[in-house]
Write a protein that holds these residues in place. Structure first.
Motif, PDB file in Angstrom:
ATOM      1  N   ARG A 282      19.180  12.062  20.168  1.00 44.32           N
ATOM      2  CA  ARG A 282      18.976  13.120  19.549  1.00 44.32           C
ATOM      3  C   ARG A 282      19.649  14.562  19.967  1.00 44.32           C
ATOM      4  O   ARG A 282      19.983  15.612  19.406  1.00 44.32           O
ATOM      5  CB  ARG A 282      17.557  13.783  19.220  1.00 44.32           C
ATOM      6  CG  ARG A 282      16.754  12.719  18.451  1.00 44.32           C
ATOM      7  CD  ARG A 282      15.233  13.068  18.367  1.00 44.32           C
ATOM      8  NE  ARG A 282      14.317  11.999  17.994  1.00 44.32           N
ATOM      9  CZ  ARG A 282      13.119  12.160  17.934  1.00 44.32           C
ATOM     10  NH1 ARG A 282      12.470  13.031  18.496  1.00 44.32           N
ATOM     11  NH2 ARG A 282      12.436  11.507  17.072  1.00 44.32           N
TER      12      ARG A 282
ATOM     13  N   ALA B 265      22.653  16.897  20.914  1.00 49.10           N
ATOM     14  CA  ALA B 265      24.101  17.754  20.494  1.00 49.10           C
ATOM     15  C   ALA B 265      24.421  18.233  21.300  1.00 49.10           C
ATOM     16  O   ALA B 265      24.122  19.479  21.889  1.00 49.10           O
ATOM     17  CB  ALA B 265      23.718  18.405  19.159  1.00 49.10           C
TER      18      ALA B 265
ATOM     19  N   HIS C 136      27.105  20.841  23.290  1.00 52.47           N
ATOM     20  CA  HIS C 136      27.746  21.902  22.581  1.00 52.47           C
ATOM     21  C   HIS C 136      28.568  22.738  23.743  1.00 52.47           C
ATOM     22  O   HIS C 136      29.099  23.679  23.676  1.00 52.47           O
ATOM     23  CB  HIS C 136      26.588  23.172  22.374  1.00 52.47           C
ATOM     24  CG  HIS C 136      25.618  23.451  22.986  1.00 52.47           C
ATOM     25  ND1 HIS C 136      25.755  24.454  24.101  1.00 52.47           N
ATOM     26  CD2 HIS C 136      24.237  23.049  23.522  1.00 52.47           C
ATOM     27  CE1 HIS C 136      24.755  24.838  24.496  1.00 52.47           C
ATOM     28  NE2 HIS C 136      23.714  23.643  24.219  1.00 52.47           N
TER      29      HIS C 136
ATOM     30  N   GLN D 116      32.028  10.636  24.194  1.00 62.34           N
ATOM     31  CA  GLN D 116      30.722   9.968  23.345  1.00 62.34           C
ATOM     32  C   GLN D 116      30.820   8.672  22.856  1.00 62.34           C
ATOM     33  O   GLN D 116      31.682   8.319  22.005  1.00 62.34           O
ATOM     34  CB  GLN D 116      30.073  10.794  22.387  1.00 62.34           C
ATOM     35  CG  GLN D 116      28.652  10.471  21.988  1.00 62.34           C
ATOM     36  CD  GLN D 116      28.130  11.326  20.845  1.00 62.34           C
ATOM     37  OE1 GLN D 116      28.651  12.202  20.270  1.00 62.34           O
ATOM     38  NE2 GLN D 116      26.719  11.349  20.747  1.00 62.34           N
TER      39      GLN D 116
ATOM     40  N   TYR E  38      23.267  20.388  26.303  1.00 61.99           N
ATOM     41  CA  TYR E  38      22.830  20.074  24.932  1.00 61.99           C
ATOM     42  C   TYR E  38      21.483  20.401  24.478  1.00 61.99           C
ATOM     43  O   TYR E  38      20.745  21.046  25.257  1.00 61.99           O
ATOM     44  CB  TYR E  38      22.894  18.391  25.032  1.00 61.99           C
ATOM     45  CG  TYR E  38      21.804  17.633  25.833  1.00 61.99           C
ATOM     46  CD1 TYR E  38      20.640  17.297  25.001  1.00 61.99           C
ATOM     47  CD2 TYR E  38      21.785  17.527  27.075  1.00 61.99           C
ATOM     48  CE1 TYR E  38      19.547  16.804  25.879  1.00 61.99           C
ATOM     49  CE2 TYR E  38      20.847  16.892  27.856  1.00 61.99           C
ATOM     50  CZ  TYR E  38      19.640  16.435  27.075  1.00 61.99           C
ATOM     51  OH  TYR E  38      18.441  15.850  27.718  1.00 61.99           O
TER      52      TYR E  38
ATOM     53  N   GLU F 223      18.179  19.481  21.558  1.00 59.02           N
ATOM     54  CA  GLU F 223      17.720  18.089  20.874  1.00 59.02           C
ATOM     55  C   GLU F 223      16.536  18.744  20.248  1.00 59.02           C
ATOM     56  O   GLU F 223      15.782  19.555  20.802  1.00 59.02           O
ATOM     57  CB  GLU F 223      17.412  16.913  21.650  1.00 59.02           C
ATOM     58  CG  GLU F 223      16.634  17.223  22.619  1.00 59.02           C
ATOM     59  CD  GLU F 223      16.314  15.749  23.237  1.00 59.02           C
ATOM     60  OE1 GLU F 223      15.719  14.955  22.639  1.00 59.02           O
ATOM     61  OE2 GLU F 223      16.611  15.455  24.380  1.00 59.02           O
TER      62      GLU F 223
END
Length: 399
Positions: free
Chosen positions: A23, A25, A27, A67, A92, A94
């Protein structure tokens, strides 16, 4: 934060494969070389790789984060000079979804080797054959983790089923957690906490940003109520008996299966399929959940031994093609460690067949492929469950 140190007398390139949350992401990424701080930019995979190779050829210290899968990342750090210490920081975010009032944060630590239909030379994903330490061998690394929980509302309990921890409450809604296990990097870190009460709880989390300010409203419901009328159900249990499941994982999976069988209602129908390189089924179609049929199912499962490849896609195709009972709610229950490389193909199949059955998944083991376990359940409009040890097999199956 990943730290690289070149203790040799030559210039090196570090290539590091590591797991992440399904989950997550990502950034932001920063690389610190001595007193220098380098901020990373997000590009398409091809463009980012081209820039990295150019910097590498020019002799510059550069880093590249790729990734490989939603839960697998690869870090490349080029031109690490002798004596250099390089720290790479990754940020990150989530979403955490509570189950029955319990929030669980998972920090994966292991990328297990994956079975693939292709050889490493045929595949661009060399990381599938990632090396691993043998059982009983001391780790060659240092591992540590700490966490701060800012819940916004009063925290009731902080626990970990994977590692020994020490928790200190700084306020009723904030706690600091430290792990007491220097060799704990051989299994995923699980941190759980509760905010349950008889009443609705509310709170507000504030964050001051560079260009804007943010808030997060927390509304925690009371312990949920149940008791709705359940329609007639049909369960197709699909058990992984491949080589990666041999031994402790398969013993744990069998414990899960026994509990699932025992909790079937007399009005339910069910069938069992096992798979590795091929498939085997208990019956050509579902049978009533009588005591005799449940005993037959337990015997069928107990005779299985872990060996062979992991052809999960073929097993699901065969399961969807089985004879079905009309006017029942059909659910597939897949029990596996998920060590395969056909995640996208499996998700596509489950979505395409959603009009015939939904799907629940059980991930077996301390470091499963969470991407396929969660992805199958999401595609099948079901729920994922994780059985990290035999001790929690019965409790998880009952949930």
């Amino acid at each position: 934060t990943q730290e690289y140190r070149n203790d040799s007398e030559t210039t090196l390139e570090a290539i590091y494969v590591f797991p992440a949350s399904t989950r997550a992401a990502v950034h932001a990424m920063r690389m610190r070389v001595g007193n220098r701080l380098i901020e990373a930019k997000i590009n398409s995979k091809k463009k980012a790789r081209e820039k990295y190779e150019k910097a590498k050829e020019a002799g510059k210290t550069a880093s590249l984060l790729e990734q490989k899968r939603p839960n697998v990342f690869q870090m490349n750090v080029a031109n690490i000079l002798p004596g250099d210490v390089i720290k790479v920081e990754m940020d990150y975010v989530e979403q955490m979804v509570p189950e029955e009032g319990i929030y669980t944060f998972v920090y994966p630590t292991v990328v297990g080797p994956r079975y693939s239909e292709k050889s490493v030379s045929q595949s661009e994903e060399e990381w599938l054959a990632t090396p691993f330490s043998k059982s009983g061998k001391l780790p060659s690394y240092e591992w540590d983790i700490g966490a701060t929980i800012r819940a916004g509302v009063k925290i009731a309990n902080v626990t970990s089923t994977s590692h020994p921890i020490t928790s200190t409450f700084q306020t009723p809604s904030q706690a600091r957690v430290e792990v007491d296990d220097a060799s704990g990097g051989d299994r995923d870190f699980l941190l759980s906490y509760e905010m349950r009460s008889k009443d609705v709880q509310t709170g507000l989390l504030l964050h001051e940003g560079k260009d804007a300010n943010y808030f997060l409203a927390m509304v925690q419901p009371p312990k949920k109520l149940s008791g709705q009328k359940i329609p007639p159900r049909e369960y197709i249990f699909i058990l992984d008996v491949s080589g990666s499941m041999n031994g402790h994982p398969l013993d744990t999976a069998k414990e899960v299966m026994r509990t699932l069988f025992d909790d079937l209602r007399p009005t339910d129908r069910f069938n069992v399929m096992t798979f590795s390189g091929g498939n085997a089924v208990m019956n050509d179609q579902s049978v009533p959940a009588t005591e005799d049929n449940i005993a037959k199912a337990i015997s069928f499962v107990d005779k299985r031994r872990g060996y062979g490849s992991t052809r999960i896609l073929q097993a699901l195709e065969a399961a969807f093609a089985m004879k079905r009972n009309k006017n029942t709610s059909t659910s597939f229950v897949v029990v596996t460690d998920g060590y395969v490389s056909v995640d996208p193909e499996v998700f596509k199949l489950v979505r395409e067949k959603l009009n015939t059955a939904n799907l629940f998944s059980f991930g077996i083991g301390s470091s499963v492929n969470r991407n396929i376990i969660e992805g199958m359940a999401r595609a099948g409009m079901g729920e994922p469950f994780f059985v990290t040890s035999r001790d929690v097999a019965d409790e998880t199956a009952k949930r």
